[in-house]
Design a protein around this motif. Sequence first.
Motif, short mmCIF file in Angstrom:
data_model
loop_
_atom_site.label_atom_id
_atom_site.label_comp_id
_atom_site.label_asym_id
_atom_site.label_seq_id
_atom_site.Cartn_x
_atom_site.Cartn_y
_atom_site.Cartn_z
N GLU A 1 -17.18 -26.74 16.77
CA GLU A 1 -15.97 -26.53 16.00
C GLU A 1 -14.73 -27.02 16.74
O GLU A 1 -14.69 -27.04 17.97
CB GLU A 1 -15.79 -25.04 15.65
CG GLU A 1 -15.57 -24.14 16.84
CD GLU A 1 -15.27 -22.70 16.42
OE1 GLU A 1 -15.37 -22.37 15.23
OE2 GLU A 1 -14.91 -21.90 17.32
N TYR B 1 -2.48 -30.45 17.21
CA TYR B 1 -3.14 -29.66 16.17
C TYR B 1 -3.95 -28.55 16.84
O TYR B 1 -4.51 -28.75 17.92
CB TYR B 1 -4.10 -30.55 15.36
CG TYR B 1 -3.44 -31.74 14.72
CD1 TYR B 1 -3.34 -32.96 15.39
CD2 TYR B 1 -2.92 -31.66 13.43
CE1 TYR B 1 -2.74 -34.06 14.80
CE2 TYR B 1 -2.32 -32.76 12.83
CZ TYR B 1 -2.24 -33.95 13.53
OH TYR B 1 -1.65 -35.03 12.93
N TYR B 2 -4.02 -27.43 16.16
CA TYR B 2 -4.75 -26.29 16.69
C TYR B 2 -5.54 -25.61 15.58
O TYR B 2 -5.07 -25.51 14.44
CB TYR B 2 -3.79 -25.26 17.30
CG TYR B 2 -3.01 -25.79 18.48
CD1 TYR B 2 -1.73 -26.31 18.32
CD2 TYR B 2 -3.57 -25.78 19.75
CE1 TYR B 2 -1.03 -26.82 19.40
CE2 TYR B 2 -2.87 -26.28 20.84
CZ TYR B 2 -1.60 -26.80 20.66
OH TYR B 2 -0.91 -27.29 21.73
N ALA B 3 -6.71 -25.13 15.95
CA ALA B 3 -7.47 -24.30 15.03
C ALA B 3 -6.75 -22.96 14.85
O ALA B 3 -6.11 -22.47 15.79
CB ALA B 3 -8.87 -24.07 15.56
N ASP B 4 -6.87 -22.39 13.68
CA ASP B 4 -6.21 -21.11 13.43
C ASP B 4 -6.68 -20.03 14.40
O ASP B 4 -5.90 -19.15 14.78
CB ASP B 4 -6.49 -20.66 12.00
CG ASP B 4 -5.75 -21.49 10.96
OD1 ASP B 4 -6.16 -21.46 9.79
OD2 ASP B 4 -4.78 -22.18 11.34
N SER B 5 -7.92 -20.12 14.81
CA SER B 5 -8.50 -19.09 15.68
C SER B 5 -7.89 -19.07 17.08
O SER B 5 -8.02 -18.07 17.80
CB SER B 5 -10.01 -19.27 15.79
OG SER B 5 -10.31 -20.56 16.31
N LYS C 1 -4.58 -20.64 17.66
CA LYS C 1 -3.15 -20.93 17.57
C LYS C 1 -2.34 -19.81 18.19
O LYS C 1 -2.58 -18.63 17.96
CB LYS C 1 -2.77 -21.13 16.11
CG LYS C 1 -1.48 -21.87 15.88
CD LYS C 1 -1.30 -22.21 14.40
CE LYS C 1 -2.30 -23.22 13.93
NZ LYS C 1 -2.12 -23.60 12.52
N GLU D 1 -9.13 -32.83 13.41
CA GLU D 1 -10.00 -31.67 13.43
C GLU D 1 -11.43 -32.04 13.04
O GLU D 1 -12.34 -31.22 13.14
CB GLU D 1 -9.46 -30.59 12.48
CG GLU D 1 -9.62 -30.91 11.00
CD GLU D 1 -8.55 -31.85 10.45
OE1 GLU D 1 -7.75 -32.38 11.23
OE2 GLU D 1 -8.54 -32.03 9.22
#
Length: 125
Positions: free
Chosen positions: A46, A59-63, A65, A107
């Motif tokens: 992921e 960019y960052y994954a919500d998990s 951020k 992503e």
Amino acid sequence: QVYLVETGGGLVQAGGSLRLSCATSAQIFNSYAMGWFRQAPGKEREFVAAISWNGGLTYYADSVKGRVTISRDNDKTTVYLQMNRLKPEDTAVYYCAAGYQGSFYLERLNAYDYWGQGTQVTVSS
């Protein structure tokens, strides 16, 4: 020859911090977007974070951020992933990846051309 070498993984307690590094050649560093992905046992790989080839977009994954920062060091041709307030669910093998002149859709796994061997991050509760 293309290389992506990840370092900085290890065992840390929940709430702690780690900084992962991904060293590469100038040829790659100057023209490629760089991303970090992770894969926990039994789960799919992921997206964690990415930075565009010119460093202008991140960019960052919500998990992650708010807990993770990706950055590029032009002099050292190295990309960093600073991870703070680590949680047990962050435990995984972390992979660095490079995608040619990438700026968008970073992503996605298929945005990348080269992958490192990975570094283990283990967060104990």
